[in-house]
Design a protein around this motif. Structure first.
Motif, mmCIF file in Angstrom:
data_model
loop_
_atom_site.group_PDB
_atom_site.id
_atom_site.type_symbol
_atom_site.label_atom_id
_atom_site.label_comp_id
_atom_site.label_asym_id
_atom_site.label_seq_id
_atom_site.Cartn_x
_atom_site.Cartn_y
_atom_site.Cartn_z
ATOM 1 N N HIS A 538 3.085 0.973 13.292
ATOM 2 C CA HIS A 538 2.659 2.059 14.188
ATOM 3 C C HIS A 538 3.466 3.316 13.861
ATOM 4 O O HIS A 538 4.389 3.705 14.585
ATOM 5 C CB HIS A 538 2.855 1.653 15.650
ATOM 6 C CG HIS A 538 2.228 0.346 16.003
ATOM 7 N ND1 HIS A 538 2.677 -0.464 17.027
ATOM 8 C CD2 HIS A 538 1.158 -0.309 15.457
ATOM 9 C CE1 HIS A 538 1.934 -1.544 17.102
ATOM 10 N NE2 HIS A 538 1.009 -1.480 16.162
ATOM 11 N N ARG A 757 -1.675 -6.179 9.791
ATOM 12 C CA ARG A 757 -2.210 -4.812 9.740
ATOM 13 C C ARG A 757 -1.238 -3.865 9.030
ATOM 14 O O ARG A 757 -1.417 -2.666 9.057
ATOM 15 C CB ARG A 757 -2.476 -4.288 11.159
ATOM 16 C CG ARG A 757 -3.517 -5.080 11.912
ATOM 17 C CD ARG A 757 -4.865 -4.993 11.232
ATOM 18 N NE ARG A 757 -5.887 -5.712 11.960
ATOM 19 C CZ ARG A 757 -6.189 -6.986 11.784
ATOM 20 N NH1 ARG A 757 -5.521 -7.682 10.885
ATOM 21 N NH2 ARG A 757 -7.139 -7.574 12.469
ATOM 22 N N TRP A 759 0.335 -2.297 5.801
ATOM 23 C CA TRP A 759 -0.106 -2.127 4.412
ATOM 24 C C TRP A 759 0.870 -2.718 3.412
ATOM 25 O O TRP A 759 0.478 -3.267 2.390
ATOM 26 C CB TRP A 759 -0.311 -0.633 4.116
ATOM 27 C CG TRP A 759 0.961 0.155 4.078
ATOM 28 C CD1 TRP A 759 1.575 0.747 5.130
ATOM 29 C CD2 TRP A 759 1.779 0.397 2.932
ATOM 30 N NE1 TRP A 759 2.730 1.358 4.724
ATOM 31 C CE2 TRP A 759 2.878 1.169 3.370
ATOM 32 C CE3 TRP A 759 1.696 0.067 1.585
ATOM 33 C CZ2 TRP A 759 3.876 1.591 2.514
ATOM 34 C CZ3 TRP A 759 2.695 0.490 0.728
ATOM 35 C CH2 TRP A 759 3.764 1.240 1.189
ATOM 36 N N ARG A 799 -12.659 -7.430 3.295
ATOM 37 C CA ARG A 799 -12.099 -6.989 4.576
ATOM 38 C C ARG A 799 -10.638 -6.574 4.394
ATOM 39 O O ARG A 799 -10.186 -5.565 4.956
ATOM 40 C CB ARG A 799 -12.195 -8.134 5.585
ATOM 41 C CG ARG A 799 -11.509 -7.882 6.920
ATOM 42 C CD ARG A 799 -11.777 -9.043 7.886
ATOM 43 N NE ARG A 799 -10.903 -8.990 9.029
ATOM 44 C CZ ARG A 799 -9.699 -9.539 9.093
ATOM 45 N NH1 ARG A 799 -9.225 -10.179 8.030
ATOM 46 N NH2 ARG A 799 -8.967 -9.453 10.185
ATOM 47 N N ARG A 802 -10.463 -3.174 2.852
ATOM 48 C CA ARG A 802 -10.786 -2.122 3.825
ATOM 49 C C ARG A 802 -9.576 -1.826 4.716
ATOM 50 O O ARG A 802 -9.279 -0.661 5.011
ATOM 51 C CB ARG A 802 -11.983 -2.536 4.680
ATOM 52 C CG ARG A 802 -13.325 -2.457 3.944
ATOM 53 C CD ARG A 802 -14.484 -2.507 4.927
ATOM 54 N NE ARG A 802 -14.532 -3.758 5.662
ATOM 55 C CZ ARG A 802 -15.155 -4.856 5.248
ATOM 56 N NH1 ARG A 802 -15.794 -4.857 4.081
ATOM 57 N NH2 ARG A 802 -15.164 -5.956 5.982
ATOM 58 N N LEU A 803 -8.877 -2.887 5.145
ATOM 59 C CA LEU A 803 -7.685 -2.691 5.966
ATOM 60 C C LEU A 803 -6.615 -1.937 5.184
ATOM 61 O O LEU A 803 -5.935 -1.053 5.722
ATOM 62 C CB LEU A 803 -7.128 -4.051 6.414
ATOM 63 C CG LEU A 803 -7.927 -4.809 7.464
ATOM 64 C CD1 LEU A 803 -7.365 -6.211 7.644
ATOM 65 C CD2 LEU A 803 -7.906 -4.066 8.797
ATOM 66 N N GLU A 805 -7.090 0.116 2.618
ATOM 67 C CA GLU A 805 -7.516 1.504 2.391
ATOM 68 C C GLU A 805 -7.447 2.343 3.655
ATOM 69 O O GLU A 805 -7.363 3.571 3.590
ATOM 70 C CB GLU A 805 -8.939 1.513 1.838
ATOM 71 C CG GLU A 805 -9.053 0.974 0.424
ATOM 72 C CD GLU A 805 -10.482 0.936 -0.067
ATOM 73 O OE1 GLU A 805 -10.701 1.226 -1.251
ATOM 74 O OE2 GLU A 805 -11.382 0.623 0.734
ATOM 75 N N ARG A 806 -7.465 1.683 4.812
ATOM 76 C CA ARG A 806 -7.430 2.409 6.076
ATOM 77 C C ARG A 806 -6.157 3.227 6.227
ATOM 78 O O ARG A 806 -6.103 4.219 6.937
ATOM 79 C CB ARG A 806 -7.526 1.406 7.232
ATOM 80 C CG ARG A 806 -7.702 2.053 8.602
ATOM 81 C CD ARG A 806 -7.605 1.000 9.685
ATOM 82 N NE ARG A 806 -6.307 0.350 9.652
ATOM 83 C CZ ARG A 806 -5.976 -0.672 10.437
ATOM 84 N NH1 ARG A 806 -6.864 -1.183 11.262
ATOM 85 N NH2 ARG A 806 -4.769 -1.215 10.368
ATOM 86 N N ASP A 807 -5.086 2.811 5.532
ATOM 87 C CA ASP A 807 -3.832 3.546 5.597
ATOM 88 C C ASP A 807 -3.852 4.799 4.734
ATOM 89 O O ASP A 807 -2.823 5.431 4.521
ATOM 90 C CB ASP A 807 -2.665 2.650 5.179
ATOM 91 C CG ASP A 807 -2.172 1.806 6.344
ATOM 92 O OD1 ASP A 807 -2.241 2.288 7.483
ATOM 93 O OD2 ASP A 807 -1.748 0.673 6.119
ATOM 94 N N GLY A 808 -5.010 5.137 4.184
ATOM 95 C CA GLY A 808 -5.191 6.413 3.507
ATOM 96 C C GLY A 808 -4.384 6.537 2.237
ATOM 97 O O GLY A 808 -4.442 5.700 1.352
ATOM 98 N N ALA A 811 -2.418 3.768 0.226
ATOM 99 C CA ALA A 811 -3.101 2.793 -0.622
ATOM 100 C C ALA A 811 -3.147 3.235 -2.069
ATOM 101 O O ALA A 811 -3.508 2.463 -2.933
ATOM 102 C CB ALA A 811 -4.517 2.568 -0.116
#
Length: 1001
Positions: A538, A757, A759, A799, A802-803, A805-808, A811
């Motif tokens: 977080h 969650r 990265w 999946r 995708r998780l 890559e979600r950290d922008g 990644a």
């Protein structure tokens, strides 16, 4: 009143004595050694050690013994004796100005105020002290009766056995095998010790008939009749102590034969009068040795009567003197006397000892007196005094950094609490605060689950319904109570964070709310909350919390919390590539503050995170240099073995990335972490990774098994097993166990925990799981049973990507970006798309000199190119991959190159030269170019053998080579033998000549 030995002839142990003397010679010449001397009680362990001490050629021989006081024992008892003896003999202590050793030997100076990492420093100081005391002639340390050792003594012994290495130190450790009941801690520890290469074992067997006859003749001064010899041998079982006891009878032919060992030993007491036997009863309960003053107080006898009784006991060979103290000739005699006590006698004597100790016993330090008073008061059923003494003993144990004994004593306080109505007044603290102390000690011992339980018990007592929606509030509570509750919540929150479980953040938030607005402790709690948010991924919450903690810490002058908050904030900012420089500055400032206030763990956290920032920025060489500096700093602070793993693993992983597998292995072997299970486990994970890359599957499995022994899953945080579980997927693939690999991959993909969650952990899973997908699809072409699991794992991998890559932007950091490209390439079913992903992976790995990932990427690119008909690309990629794999000694990757070449019908010739890979990641010590000397005659040598040969040419001894390369002398000997064999020479001088002729200088 001098001691005389009842057996003047040393019988039946000459072979064992020679073995100990030979072992000492080995310790002096090559490296430290240790021998476990085992056998039943009375078999002659102490006599063997006395004979050895008189004949040993070591420069110094010192002896310490463990005390039979159970949970009330004196922490580090045998080492305190040994250290005090050495301190008197040498000037080493004065020159080195010990810091933590003063906790055990107060006469050396002032005890330090802070205990921050003091236990680790204490162990390191004692190690360094032994190394110095061993020069120039060697040092033998004899530790007797390990079966009675306290936990701290066992911990220190294990630390020394694992870390003495090349110092000329010999440890001789005696223990009774017949005292090791099923639950005895040594039952688990001994196999671990015996696996260490420096540790041997010497089992003493009973004497045979001829040896018994010689011993008996030596005692009597004449040979015994054959019938008497038969009688003594049969009834003694060849036990030397029992033979001595038989000799107390004047006429063996007519004397009654005792029913068993106890009656046999008590036979020596029969000639003594009632006063002497009464004194012996007191001595038997006094511990290993009893001072004359204490004995006089306990017995209450006039001095002339006491002296007469003691002289009679010494003349009867029951007691002997040791300085100003009296001890039984053998511990079995003391035990026999104890067992003969009536229950009432036992309680009365323990009460007399407690009275005498409470009044003040001359010659006993406060720590020893407190531990013995706790023991005697408890045994006397004097519960109020036992509770008070246990609390004092716990405080002294904490001061000596004896955390296991401190927890034992605090637990005794808790055990007695309900039985002593005014317990809180007697110890000066409420029950909840005692539980809080137990929680802190348990966490310091690496038992977070136990810490959680103690804090929870205290919270349930104070606030049974806390925290709930209908909780009435806490503003009405006195500030002292609110601070106590906040401390308990903070303790439980930190323990829960270590376990990566739920509830940690909630506990910390309640702790913050519980503290008054201007309380100084708020900054510490806020900093902990911020770092917990960071661990859970977080980042935004972590940054906000860290800024608040930073402002408050600076306002109240809490520099430790200021450094903690700076580390968290700097790490979060470092995640943003556009503000990375600012984050680095914060981490460096935090390290500087921590160094100024002498908070090494805070400093280490800053340096570890700084290295990680550089690594994830693609500056791998700089990261390795920062971690090397951290390693040296840990060495300077005396925390190398306790916390060096933090940096060793970083350096090793950086070297692995560069393909320097042997160098990585050497750095891992340079530090042992007996005091730090988590550090040891992380080192084992890196070792397993190296073995896997080199294709040594049995060694990899052994490292994995050891990992789980060092770090049991049932008591450790699940997050600690993510990387290992990913490695086990690769290990199953390498062993051809595709079903197991698929099962493990699916288990990882389906796990739902906070770390899933994050990265940085997701990156560990990408390539192993992608490999499983590729292998399942390959098998599915031959067996349709693999279609469904292939689809399931591929779906989970999508999946996961995708998780990730979600950290922008994160990644696309260097090595993670390469891993992501490899995973996408293995997942892609379209060869054209896969080809582009492989090209991207190759470019990224080449740019940052990441050799291992470059080999993987080139191999994957070649396989894909061959399928698409790009034969030239396939041939060139395989040739480069093979050359790199050979230089890196990466046997598993070399095997994969061979598989792809065979399937594509491409012949790949062995490498004939050096493949130079450079990039942004390489720097300084991370250079990957081999030495020019690795040519011609010397080409057959491995990189490590070349290093060894270079040192041989400079005249280095095996010990000097071992010290410089940070490997064992035995390993150096193997390398030297290999070098001589490969060069075809018979000695080191000839090898040096060959090396110089070949151009090595």
């Amino acid at each position: 009143m001098e001691r005389r030995d009842p057996s003047p002839v040393f019988v039946g142990r000459n072979a064992e004595l020679k073995e100990l003397l030979d072992d000492a010679d080995l310790a002096r010449r090559e490296a430290s050694t240790a021998v476990l001397i085992t056998g039943e009680a009375g078999v002659g362990k102490s006599r063997l050690l006395r004979e050895y001490a008189e004949r040993a050629a070591m420069g110094r021989v010192v002896t310490g013994g463990c005390l039979e006081l159970g949970v009330g024992g004196v922490p580090f008892a045998p080492f305190i004796t040994v250290l005090r003896l050495l301190a008197r003999e040498t000037g080493v202590v004065g020159e080195r100005r010990p810091r933590e050793m003063t906790r055990l030997l107060p006469e050396l100076g002032n005890v330090p105020d802070s205990a921050d990492e003091g236990r680790a420093r204490l162990f390191e100081e004692i190690l360094t002290f032994f190394e110095a005391a061993a020069e120039p002639g060697g040092l033998t340390v004899i530790l007797e009766d390990l079966h009675w050792a306290d936990t701290s003594t066992r911990d220190l012994l294990v630390f020394l056995l694992r870390n003495l290495h090349t110092a000329p130190v010999q440890l001789l450790i005696s223990l009774r095998t017949d005292d090791l009941h099923r639950g005895h801690p040594l039952r688990r520890l001994l196999p671990e010790l015996e696996r260490l290469p420096s540790v041997g074992r010497l089992d003493l067997a009973p004497l045979n008939r001829d040896e018994v006859a010689r011993q008996a003749a030596g005692i009597r001064g004449e040979d015994l009749p054959a019938d008497d010899v038969n009688l003594v041998y049969e009834r003694s079982g060849g036990n030397p102590l029992f033979v001595e006891s038989f000799m107390e009878y004047g006429d063996l032919a007519t004397a009654p034969v005792p029913e068993g060992p106890r009656e046999l030993l008590l036979g020596a007491l029969r000639p003594l009068d009632d006063t002497a036997r009464s004194v012996l009863k007191s001595v038997s309960l006094g511990g290993e040795q009893v001072s004359h003053e204490l004995l006089a107080t306990v017995t209450g006898l006039p001095s002339d009567e006491l002296d007469s009784a003691l002289r009679a006991a010494i003349d009867a060979n029951v007691l002997r003197t040791s300085g100003e103290h009296y001890v039984f000739r053998h511990a079995l005699l003391a035990e026999a006397v104890q067992e003969d006590l009536l229950p009432g006698e036992r309680v009365r004597l323990h009460r007399r000892f407690a009275d005498a100790l409470e009044a003040g016993a001359p010659g006993l330090g406060a720590r020893t007196a407190a531990a013995r008073l706790a023991h005697h008061a408890y045994a006397a059923h004097d519960l109020p005094r036992a509770l008070e003494a246990a609390w004092r003993a716990a405080r002294h144990a904490r001061g000596a950094l004896a955390h296991p004994e401190a927890l034992d004593m605090v637990e005794r306080v808790l055990e007695l609490w309900e039985q002593v109505p005014d317990a809180a007044e007697r110890v000066g603290t409420p029950h909840a605060r005692v539980l809080w102390r137990a929680s802190l000690i348990a966490r310091a011992l690496g038992r977070p689950l136990r810490a959680i339980e103690y804090a929870t018990e205290a919270l349930d007592q104070r606030l049974p319904s806390f925290p709930t929606a209908d909780f009435p509030g806490y503003d009405h509570l006195p500030e002292q109570d609110r601070v106590l509750l906040a401390d308990l919540l903070h303790a439980r929150g930190e323990a829960r964070r270590e376990m990566a479980g739920d509830g940690g953040l909630e506990d910390l938030a309640w702790a913050l709310d519980m503290l008054p607005e201007k309380h100084q402790g708020r900054a510490k709690v806020m900093a902990t909350i911020a770092s917990t948010h960071l661990m859970r991924g977080h980042d935004d919450d972590a940054a906000r919390g860290a800024r608040r903690a930073l402002d408050l810490a600076r306002a109240v002058g809490d520099r430790r919390s200021e450094a903690d908050a700076l580390i968290t904030l700097g790490t979060v900012i470092g995640h943003d590539r556009t503000a990375g420089t600012k984050g680095r500055g914060m981490l460096e400032e935090a390290a500087r503050i921590a160094r100024e206030i002498e908070r090494p763990l805070v400093e280490f956290r800053a340096v570890v995170n700084l290295g990680a920032f550089l690594k994830y920025s693609g500056r791998f060489g700089e990261a390795v240099q920062v971690w090397r500096a951290g390693l040296e700093r840990a060495r300077q602070l005396g925390l190398l073995r306790a916390h060096g793993a933090l940096f060793v693993v970083g350096v090793a992983d950086g070297l692995i990335l560069f393909g320097r597998l042997e160098d990585a292995r050497a750095i891992l072997r340079s530090v042992s972490t007996a005091e730090n299970p988590l550090g040891r486990a992380r080192m084992l994970a890196s070792e397993a990774d190296i073995h896997l890359l080199q294709g040594s599957l049995p060694a990899a499995r052994e490292a994995v098994d050891e990992y789980y022994r060092v770090l049991p899953e049932r008591t450790s945080a699940p997050v600690q097993f993510v990387g290992m579980r990913a490695l086990q997927v690769e290990l199953a693939l390498a062993a051809g166990n595709l079903d197991e690999a698929a099962e493990r991959a699916l288990s990882l993909l389906h796990e739902e925990r906070p770390w899933t969650r994050r990265w940085i952990w997701l990156a560990h899973l990408l390539v192993p799981i992608a490999k499983v997908v590729a292998r399942l699809r390959r098998e599915a072409r031959r067996d349709t049973a693999y279609v469904e699991p292939a689809d399931a794992v591929a779906c989970g991998l999508r999946r996961l990507i995708r998780l990730f890559e979600r950290d922008g932007d994160r990644a696309h950091w260097p090595i993670e970006g390469v891993m992501l490209s490899i995973a996408r390439a293995l997942l892609a079913e379209d060869p054209e798309k896969a080809y582009e992903y492989w090209r991207t992976a190759v470019a990224g790995a080449r740019r940052f000199a990441a050799r291992i990932e470059l080999i993987r990427s080139l191999t994957g690119l070649a396989e894909c190119a061959a399928r698409l008909g790009h034969r030239d690309t396939a041939e060139q990629s395989l040739a480069e991959a093979r050359a790199l794999a050979e230089e890196c000694s990466a046997g598993a990757l070399l095997g994969e190159v061979g598989r792809v070449a065979e399937e594509a019908g491409i012949a790949v010739a062995p490498s004939t030269g050096t493949t130079q890979v450079t990039g942004e990641g390489s720097a300084g010590s991370a250079s990957t170019a081999p030495s020019p000397a690795r040519t011609g005659l010397l080409a057959a040598l491995t990189p490590r053998e070349t290093e060894v040969l270079a040192m041989i040419t400079r005249g280095r001894t095996n010990r000097e080579i071992a010290n410089e390369l940070m490997i064992s002398i035995k390993t150096v000997s193997v390398h030297v033998s290999n070098v001589l064999a490969k060069l075809g020479v018979s000695n080191r001088n000839a090898a040096a000549v060959r090396a110089r002729d070949a151009g090595m200088t």
